[in-house]
Structure formats: structure tokens, C-alpha cells
Design a protein around this motif. Structure first.
Motif, PDB file in Angstrom:
ATOM      1  N   ALA A  71       0.828  -1.209   0.000  1.00  0.00           N
ATOM      2  CA  ALA A  71       0.000   0.000   0.000  1.00  0.00           C
ATOM      3  C   ALA A  71       0.861   1.257   0.000  1.00  0.00           C
ATOM      4  O   ALA A  71       0.569   2.234  -0.707  1.00  0.00           O
ATOM      5  CB  ALA A  71      -0.924  -0.008   1.212  1.00  0.00           C
ATOM      6  N   ILE A  72       1.955   1.247   0.776  1.00  0.00           N
ATOM      7  CA  ILE A  72       2.846   2.410   0.823  1.00  0.00           C
ATOM      8  C   ILE A  72       3.460   2.673  -0.543  1.00  0.00           C
ATOM      9  O   ILE A  72       3.445   3.805  -1.049  1.00  0.00           O
ATOM     10  CB  ILE A  72       3.945   2.196   1.880  1.00  0.00           C
ATOM     11  N   PHE A  73       4.007   1.621  -1.161  1.00  0.00           N
ATOM     12  CA  PHE A  73       4.624   1.809  -2.477  1.00  0.00           C
ATOM     13  C   PHE A  73       3.569   2.120  -3.534  1.00  0.00           C
ATOM     14  O   PHE A  73       3.855   2.825  -4.508  1.00  0.00           O
ATOM     15  CB  PHE A  73       5.430   0.577  -2.866  1.00  0.00           C
ATOM     16  N   GLY A  74       2.360   1.604  -3.355  1.00  0.00           N
ATOM     17  CA  GLY A  74       1.290   1.936  -4.278  1.00  0.00           C
ATOM     18  C   GLY A  74       0.975   3.424  -4.264  1.00  0.00           C
ATOM     19  O   GLY A  74       0.792   4.052  -5.317  1.00  0.00           O
ATOM     20  N   LEU A  75       0.915   4.011  -3.062  1.00  0.00           N
ATOM     21  CA  LEU A  75       0.660   5.448  -2.958  1.00  0.00           C
ATOM     22  C   LEU A  75       1.806   6.260  -3.571  1.00  0.00           C
ATOM     23  O   LEU A  75       1.579   7.268  -4.239  1.00  0.00           O
ATOM     24  CB  LEU A  75       0.470   5.833  -1.488  1.00  0.00           C
TER      25      LEU A  75
ATOM     26  N   ASN B   2       3.334  -3.178 -12.908  1.00  0.00           N
ATOM     27  CA  ASN B   2       4.369  -2.671 -12.009  1.00  0.00           C
ATOM     28  C   ASN B   2       5.462  -1.957 -12.792  1.00  0.00           C
ATOM     29  O   ASN B   2       5.918  -0.871 -12.422  1.00  0.00           O
ATOM     30  CB  ASN B   2       4.989  -3.812 -11.204  1.00  0.00           C
ATOM     31  N   ALA B   3       5.906  -2.593 -13.882  1.00  0.00           N
ATOM     32  CA  ALA B   3       6.975  -2.007 -14.695  1.00  0.00           C
ATOM     33  C   ALA B   3       6.538  -0.672 -15.285  1.00  0.00           C
ATOM     34  O   ALA B   3       7.302   0.300 -15.293  1.00  0.00           O
ATOM     35  CB  ALA B   3       7.370  -2.981 -15.802  1.00  0.00           C
TER      36      ALA B   3
ATOM     37  N   PRO C 213       1.734  -6.611  -5.763  1.00  0.00           N
ATOM     38  CA  PRO C 213       1.546  -5.392  -6.551  1.00  0.00           C
ATOM     39  C   PRO C 213       2.373  -4.255  -5.970  1.00  0.00           C
ATOM     40  O   PRO C 213       2.537  -4.152  -4.755  1.00  0.00           O
ATOM     41  CB  PRO C 213       0.040  -5.122  -6.421  1.00  0.00           C
ATOM     42  N   PHE C 214       2.923  -3.417  -6.836  1.00  0.00           N
ATOM     43  CA  PHE C 214       3.707  -2.238  -6.474  1.00  0.00           C
ATOM     44  C   PHE C 214       5.055  -2.594  -5.837  1.00  0.00           C
ATOM     45  O   PHE C 214       5.653  -1.775  -5.138  1.00  0.00           O
ATOM     46  CB  PHE C 214       2.928  -1.315  -5.527  1.00  0.00           C
TER      47      PHE C 214
ATOM     48  N   GLY D 293      16.381  -3.016  -9.053  1.00  0.00           N
ATOM     49  CA  GLY D 293      15.688  -2.355  -7.963  1.00  0.00           C
ATOM     50  C   GLY D 293      15.241  -0.952  -8.333  1.00  0.00           C
ATOM     51  O   GLY D 293      15.782  -0.312  -9.247  1.00  0.00           O
ATOM     52  N   LEU D 294      14.246  -0.473  -7.619  1.00  0.00           N
ATOM     53  CA  LEU D 294      13.747   0.878  -7.850  1.00  0.00           C
ATOM     54  C   LEU D 294      14.859   1.912  -7.642  1.00  0.00           C
ATOM     55  O   LEU D 294      14.976   2.870  -8.410  1.00  0.00           O
ATOM     56  CB  LEU D 294      12.577   1.166  -6.898  1.00  0.00           C
TER      57      LEU D 294
END
Length: 343
Positions: free
Chosen positions: A67-71, A117-118, A174-175, A191-192
Motif C-alpha cells: 500500500a505504501i509503495f502503491g501510494l 508494475n513495470a 503489486p507495487f 531495484g527501484l
């Protein structure tokens, strides 16, 4: 699975982000956040967050981390798409991408999750790196940040298992902060943080020292990725090696060389090719203060309201948040990138 096709696809995606960033940053101006220009203290804060946040994530359940990375990806995508499609359409498109990612994960479609995601990572990384370059982040700041990341990655990934434990928590979700082209417990991925530094350095190098520095920075980054992958395939390097331990020193060396060759970094207005008269701030503080006082005394504008100020220091929009002030300015017909300030 580590195959030539998977590696080639990952390289194409990484090259697309790097080249996309170089093309995006000069064509589109992102609204500057109210925090102002990037400074050395910002680098220190980001470095501390890099060290602390992965430890904090390990104490959270997997859905909370997603959820954090999704936001974060939602905000990054909306910011990147706004200059292309407008604020409302950018928000709608970003929400649709995020919702589709969640739906794909709920349906058990791992392939769709990888693609979405990509796509979100590509869009967000281009926007965030462009914003940092446009808000004055210096090549020296990026070199210092890359050096900190290299040392951190050496201990967290190369000598420790912090990164492995974190990846086990997010892989397949996800995310996930991975530009992955395969699934499973050992995906072919970058990695991001790797993607962000690979994209950010060519942008700030271009701003600081010219196009040659930017293109060389891009070529060095992509070339290092290819060399590391060859090392994986041949067995010279173990899978999961900390890539930033290679990229960080390479960025630092490039900075030192360009600093010696070119001297001080170019200012942002020099990079954009604007004459000094167009960025002369003589009297700007007084004019801006007058505009804010006028806005504060306007009827019906409560304390804490955010206002959007145009280049001529006139208030062109206001609202309870920075975003609503920007939207009000666009509805009023202002097409530039206003300065946003709380009165």
C-alpha cells in the motif's frame, strides 16, 4: 529464469527509462513543490531514510508495504503525466493503472502484475528524476547520494541479508519496488533505487556540464548493467549482487572528472538557455510578499490557504491544499508552472 531474452528485455526497459528521462526533462516543466530547491540537507535526509525505511518495512505486513509503495507510485505517475494530459486526466490514468495492478494481483495474474508494475515504475522514475533535476539538485548532491547508497548497499545486500529479506516480502506483490521481467523467488529485475540513480545522474550531469556529460553518464550506467549481467551469466558474479556498489563509485568518478574539466556546475537558467535577465530576482521578494499579503487579506480566504502565484507575482489560484491551488490556476486559464505558497 536468467536467459538472454529476459536480460535483453530488462536492458531495453532500463534504457527506455534513461532515454525517456533525458527527453522528458527538457520538454515538460513540472510544478515545483513548496519546499523550494534541493540542498545538501535534503541529501542527508534522503540518505537517512534509505537506511531506516527498509528496516521499518520489515516490521510491517506485506499488504501494508504494498500500500505504501502503491501510494508513492500513484503520486509519481500522476505528477509525470500531468504536463502531458492535464491534472484530471493524469489522476484518472494513474488511478486506473493502480486499480488494474490490484485487480491483476487479486486475480492471480502474475504476468499482468509484472507489466503494470513495470509501467508504473517507468513513469514514476522519469517524473521524480526530472523533478529533482528541475528543482536544482546538483551533480555534487547526486554523487554524494550515490556514494552513500553504494556503502549502504554493500552492507545491506553484499554483506548482509537485509535486502534479501525485504525482497522476499515484496516479490510477486503489486507495487513491488522492482523493475522485474520474470516472477518467482529470484526474478530478473533491477531495484527501484537502481533505476532512479541510473536515470537521475544523466539528467543532473546534463544540467551541470552539458549534453556530453549526460550521454556519457547514460552510456556508463547502461554499460555497467550489461557487464554485471554478463558476470551473472558466466558465473563470475553471484545473482543478487548489489549493483549500486558499482554504480555509486562510477558516478562519483564521473563527477570528479567533470568538475576538474569544467569547473563549477551550470545554473539551472544556463541549462535551460535563458538569459540572466529572465531569471533576475531583483525586487522579487518584495513583490511576492505584497502578493501574499493581498491574498491573505482577500475576502473569504482563511489562514492556511495555499495560493498559486504566477511569474508576474499575481495570485492565479488558491485552495486548501497545494493540489487544489494548482487546479484552480489551471481552471482560471493559467498554463504555466506557478509557485505554490501557503498564506
Amino acid at each position: 529464469m536468467l536467459t538472454f531474452q529476459n536480460i535483453a528485455l530488462l536492458d531495453v526497459l532500463i534504457a527506455g527509462i534513461v532515454l525517456g528521462g533525458l527527453g522528458y526533462v527538457r520538454r515538460f516543466t513540472l510544478p515545483r513543490p513548496p519546499v523550494g530547491h534541493s540542498t545538501a540537507s535534503d541529501v542527508l535526509i534522503m540518505s537517512c531514510l534509505v537506511v531506516v525505511m527498509p528496516v521499518a518495512y520489515l516490521s510491517l505486513p506485506g499488504p501494508a508495504v504494498s500500500a505504501i509503495f502503491g501510494l508513492l507510485l500513484l503520486a509519481g505517475a500522476q505528477m509525470t503525466l500531468a504536463p502531458l494530459a492535464g491534472g484530471r486526466w493524469a489522476t484518472l490514468l494513474s488511478l486506473l493503472l493502480v486499480a488494474a495492478d490490484v485487480a491483476a494481483a487479486a486475480a492471480g495474474s502474475g504476468g499482468a502484475v509484472l507489466v503494470l508494475n513495470a509501467l508504473l515504475i517507468v513513469i514514476a522514475v522519469i517524473g521524480v528524476s526530472s523533478l529533482w533535476a528541475q528543482t536544482g539538485m546538483k551533480a555534487g548532491h547526486v554523487a554524494a547520494f550515490a556514494t552513500v547508497l553504494a556503502v549502504y548497499d554493500l552492507f545491506a545486500t553484499g554483506l548482509g541479508d537485509l535486502t534479501d529479506r525485504f525482497l522476499a516480502q515484496v516479490v510477486g506483490q503489486p507495487f513491488a519496488p522492482l523493475l522485474a521481467v520474470t516472477g518467482g523467488s529470484a526474478p530478473v529485475a533491477a531495484g527501484l533505487g537502481d533505476c532512479l540513480m541510473l536515470t537521475l545522474w544523466p539528467l543532473v550531469a546534463t544540467k551541470a556540464y552539458g549534453k556530453a556529460a549526460g550521454w556519457i553518464g547514460a552510456a556508463v550506467g547502461i554499460g555497467l548493467i550489461v557487464l554485471v549481467e554478463i558476470g551473472f551469466v558466466t558465473g563470475v558474479l553471484r545473482s543478487g549482487m548489489a549493483f549500486l556498489t558499482v554504480l555509486g563509485p562510477a558516478i562519483l568518478v564521473q563527477y570528479v572528472i567533470w568538475r576538474r574539466l569544467r569547473g563549477a556546475e551550470r545554473r539551472t537558467h544556463e541549462w535551460l538557455g535563458l538569459p540572466a535577465s529572465e531569471v533576475d530576482t531583483s525586487g522579487r521578494v518584495e513583490r511576492l510578499a505584497g502578493s501574499l499579503r493581498a491574498a491573505r487579506s482577500a475576502t473569504g480566504m482563511p489562514a492556511g490557504t495555499w495560493v498559486a502565484v504566477a511569474g508576474d507575482d499575481s495570485v492565479v489560484g488558491h485552495g486548501p491544499t497545494p493540489g487544489t491551488a494548482l487546479r484552480a490556476a489551471r481552471r482560471a486559464g493559467y498554463e504555466g508552472a506557478p509557485f505554490v505558497k501557503q498564506v
